[in-house]
Design a protein around this motif. Sequence first.
Motif, short mmCIF file in Angstrom:
data_model
loop_
_atom_site.label_atom_id
_atom_site.label_comp_id
_atom_site.label_asym_id
_atom_site.label_seq_id
_atom_site.Cartn_x
_atom_site.Cartn_y
_atom_site.Cartn_z
N UNK A 155 48.45 18.28 39.85
CA UNK A 155 47.50 19.32 39.46
C UNK A 155 48.21 20.67 39.48
N UNK A 156 47.74 21.62 38.68
CA UNK A 156 48.44 22.90 38.58
C UNK A 156 48.20 23.85 39.74
N UNK A 196 43.51 28.23 31.11
CA UNK A 196 42.42 29.19 31.32
C UNK A 196 41.74 28.96 32.67
N UNK A 197 41.55 27.70 33.04
CA UNK A 197 40.93 27.39 34.33
C UNK A 197 41.84 27.80 35.49
N UNK A 202 42.98 31.76 39.84
CA UNK A 202 43.80 32.83 40.39
C UNK A 202 42.98 34.10 40.60
N UNK A 203 42.17 34.44 39.61
CA UNK A 203 41.34 35.65 39.70
C UNK A 203 40.35 35.54 40.87
N UNK A 204 39.78 34.36 41.02
CA UNK A 204 38.82 34.13 42.10
C UNK A 204 39.49 34.30 43.46
N UNK A 205 40.67 33.71 43.62
CA UNK A 205 41.37 33.79 44.90
C UNK A 205 41.92 35.19 45.16
N UNK A 206 42.26 35.90 44.09
CA UNK A 206 42.72 37.28 44.24
C UNK A 206 41.59 38.15 44.80
N UNK A 278 57.63 32.23 29.34
CA UNK A 278 57.17 33.61 29.17
C UNK A 278 55.65 33.72 29.28
N UNK A 279 54.96 32.75 28.69
CA UNK A 279 53.51 32.77 28.71
C UNK A 279 52.98 32.62 30.14
N UNK A 280 53.59 31.72 30.90
CA UNK A 280 53.18 31.53 32.29
C UNK A 280 53.32 32.84 33.06
#
Length: 373
Positions: A155-156, A196-197, A202-206, A278-280
Amino acid sequence: MMNTSRSFSFLIVLTFWIFPSAVNAQDVKNNQADSIVTRMILIGDAGEMDMQQGGVINHASANVLKGKTTVFYLGDNIYPRGMGLAGSKEEQETKDIITSQYKPFRELSAPVYFIPGNHDWDKSGPLGLAKIQRQGAFLKEQNDSGLGLVPLNGCPGPYEISIGKDLVVLAFDSEWWLFPYDKKNPKGVCECNTEDEVISKFKQLFEKNRGKTIVLASHHPFQTYGSHGGYFSWKDHIFPLTAINHNLYIPLPVVGSLYPLLRTVFVNPEDQAHKSYKMMISRVDAVFKGYDKLVHIAGHDHGLQFIKNEQIQVVSGSGAKHSYVRKGKDAKYASTKPGYVIMDRLINNYVRFTYYAQTDGKFEKVFNTECKL
């Protein structure tokens, strides 16, 4: 008699002069340990049982502070192609390789986390998903809550690990972003299944951890002055076959210069110039843009680097291998030597980064810096 008396008096004075010094030295050591709230030991690319790996792990384990230390292996935990699948001829050997990394630290009760690397994904090969899942399963089979692969199951991520009350590690599988074969898990196995998920998580944990020091832990660095960042040494031009085997010192001066050139023209997904890489970087960095309590930790390039600009990038990738890295314009330290990094959170809210490297057969402290985070 007079000479004997004087000699005895001199010995008494000398004893009292030396003894307080010894006590003071011990006091300094104790005070330094007391000033450390939490310690992270960072070792990368250690997936080969050789003298270099053994030396790094042995020295690093001597720096465990009981009850304060967490160990992170930053990917490429098993060379050359990850965990052997059940029944394969390499199954036992690969079990031994990863056991050699966690056992010394678990014997000292330090939690150990492994981050997936591209070699753990079958060297980005077709069996990658199965092999990274098997690595995680093997660690889980040890029935040890202080040991694991993060993220699990191919999983990512990101996977959240609290290190004290003011520091959090967000571990993610950077190879998941770059892997060229099928990486789909059955529905329900992973919390995040698309880029996207992942970004949404990441945004949620930030937001959850805003105000803390946030450490983004991955195998692939977001900044590097090694070959994966497009920097090459004279050896790459003259002896290009050493990129395949460190012992292949066959001079190919003209043909050899094509190797760095071809890596920039036919870009490998494992190199920063590739569009997926680069995208990552772009998408993850956008989440934390402007946050001044952010640290990236990674391996991948086989050296030691401390890079500081608007971000901090720690590269610790010389656990079992070493290769060229350049001291680029934002690199405060860069070395090709075997070694590892210690990241201490101090009681004054500073974070201290200490680099240890092997020089002339012994490990020494080679770089030290503190940052307000």
